[in-house]
Write a protein that holds these residues in place. Structure first.
Motif, PDB file in Angstrom:
ATOM      1  N   ILE A 228     -37.067  54.691 -59.547  1.00 56.40           N
ATOM      2  CA  ILE A 228     -37.173  54.083 -58.293  1.00 56.40           C
ATOM      3  C   ILE A 228     -36.186  52.726 -58.588  1.00 56.40           C
ATOM      4  CG2 ILE A 228     -38.283  52.483 -56.794  1.00 56.40           C
ATOM      5  CD1 ILE A 228     -40.689  54.426 -57.057  1.00 56.40           C
ATOM      6  N   PRO A 229     -35.253  52.662 -57.785  1.00 54.30           N
ATOM      7  CA  PRO A 229     -33.914  51.679 -58.052  1.00 54.30           C
ATOM      8  C   PRO A 229     -34.603  50.135 -57.486  1.00 54.30           C
ATOM      9  CG  PRO A 229     -33.348  53.021 -56.031  1.00 54.30           C
ATOM     10  CD  PRO A 229     -34.700  53.617 -56.639  1.00 54.30           C
ATOM     11  N   ASN A 230     -35.267  50.082 -56.716  1.00 54.66           N
ATOM     12  CA  ASN A 230     -36.020  48.817 -56.028  1.00 54.66           C
ATOM     13  C   ASN A 230     -37.428  48.562 -56.301  1.00 54.66           C
ATOM     14  OD1 ASN A 230     -33.075  47.670 -55.134  1.00 54.66           O
ATOM     15  ND2 ASN A 230     -33.359  49.766 -54.153  1.00 54.66           N
ATOM     16  N   LEU A 231     -37.887  47.405 -56.935  1.00 52.79           N
ATOM     17  CA  LEU A 231     -39.252  47.387 -56.894  1.00 52.79           C
ATOM     18  C   LEU A 231     -39.588  45.951 -56.629  1.00 52.79           C
ATOM     19  CD1 LEU A 231     -42.209  48.202 -57.923  1.00 52.79           C
ATOM     20  CD2 LEU A 231     -41.486  47.529 -60.333  1.00 52.79           C
ATOM     21  N   ILE A 232     -40.601  45.820 -55.590  1.00 50.86           N
ATOM     22  CA  ILE A 232     -41.073  44.465 -55.458  1.00 50.86           C
ATOM     23  C   ILE A 232     -42.455  44.510 -55.744  1.00 50.86           C
ATOM     24  CG2 ILE A 232     -41.690  43.194 -53.410  1.00 50.86           C
ATOM     25  CD1 ILE A 232     -39.418  44.442 -51.680  1.00 50.86           C
TER      26      ILE A 232
END
Length: 271
Positions: A228-232
């Motif tokens: 997953i390229p973006n993690l919050i």
């Protein structure tokens, strides 16, 4: 040529018992409308909406993930304030509140017990409680949104995925550790919104596993394994809030090599 506005409005980032920030809740903005997810545990959400210039008239869709106080009680305030705007003629259309089937009666009862009849009379008319089933897909703000059971060990809780423009998929797994049965929903996501109760190195102090929460380490390892390229990361403790971003990033980068975000309350993130 109009530019598409596609943003994540971070209303709160803390867990249930925080006092230095607000409980985790947020909204996805598409153009000038908002899809809101939870509302925290009280009327603090009203001040946050005001500070972030989010008008009630632009909120027609709210998803309530589960029944815990830090997620559901703010919904009563949203219903109260929007109900008052309906009475004044300042709110057009319906407020659609989505939740798993067991929550519709809970929300209705809370409103009837805590608000005046001139507000809760709109339930079932201009304010709709819409039960959603595991795996059900609805169109919200023109985007497919699929709701799913996160298989909580506590209260029933649902997460969701949303297919944004340009083929971007955003997934929210709620405030508990990832369950393998949810993988078909979140794989191939561009954005993953995940709880991270504390740092792995602070696990003895905050005891996340006893509360059925995860740490920065586990959340980052999951996102890395799923590419997953973006993690919050949010739904955290707030004992050292001032440098939380730096500390969480430092630990997280040991396990996750992509874009890692640790927002503070009231941040706006482009999607």
């Amino acid at each position: 040529m109009n530019t598409t506005i596609q943003q994540l409005y971070v209303f709160g980032t803390g867990n249930a018992a925080v006092t230095r920030c607000y409980n985790t809740c947020f909204a996805i903005r598409l153009q000038d409308e908002f899809f809101m997810v939870d509302a925290g545990g009280g009327n603090g959400i009203l001040g946050i909406l005001e500070d972030m210039k989010v008008p009630l008239s632009k909120i027609h869709h709210i998803f309530v993930t589960h029944e815990h106080t830090d997620h559901i009680l703010g919904i009563v305030w949203m219903i109260r304030m929007i109900g008052q705007q309906i009475n004044k003629g300042n709110y057009q259309g319906c407020l659609n509140i989505y939740c798993h089937p067991g929550l519709t009666e809970t929300i209705s009862t809370l409103c009837r017990l805590t608000t005046q009849k001139k507000v809760w009379k709109h339930l079932g008319e201009s304010i709709l409680l819409i039960p959603v089933e595991d795996g059900q897909t609805l169109s919200i703000l023109g985007c497919p949104v699929t709701f799913f059971d996160i298989h909580s060990t506590k209260a029933t809780q649902f997460g969701f995925t949303m297919e944004l423009e340009a083929g971007k998929k955003l997934s929210c797994t709620g405030d508990e550790p990832f369950h393998p049965l949810c993988q078909p929903y979140i794989e191939k996501s561009c954005w993953l919104l995940s709880e991270a109760f504390c740092l792995y190195e602070d696990r003895e102090q905050f005891k996340p596993y006893e509360k059925h929460h995860s740490t920065v380490k586990e959340a980052c390892e999951l996102a890395q394994s799923l590419n997953i390229p973006n993690l919050i990361l949010w739904h955290t403790e707030d004992m050292r809030l001032a440098d939380r971003k730096e500390r969480y990033l430092q630990e997280g980068r040991k396990y996750y090599s992509e874009n890692l975000l640790i927002p503070y309350d009231k941040e706006i993130i482009p999607l």
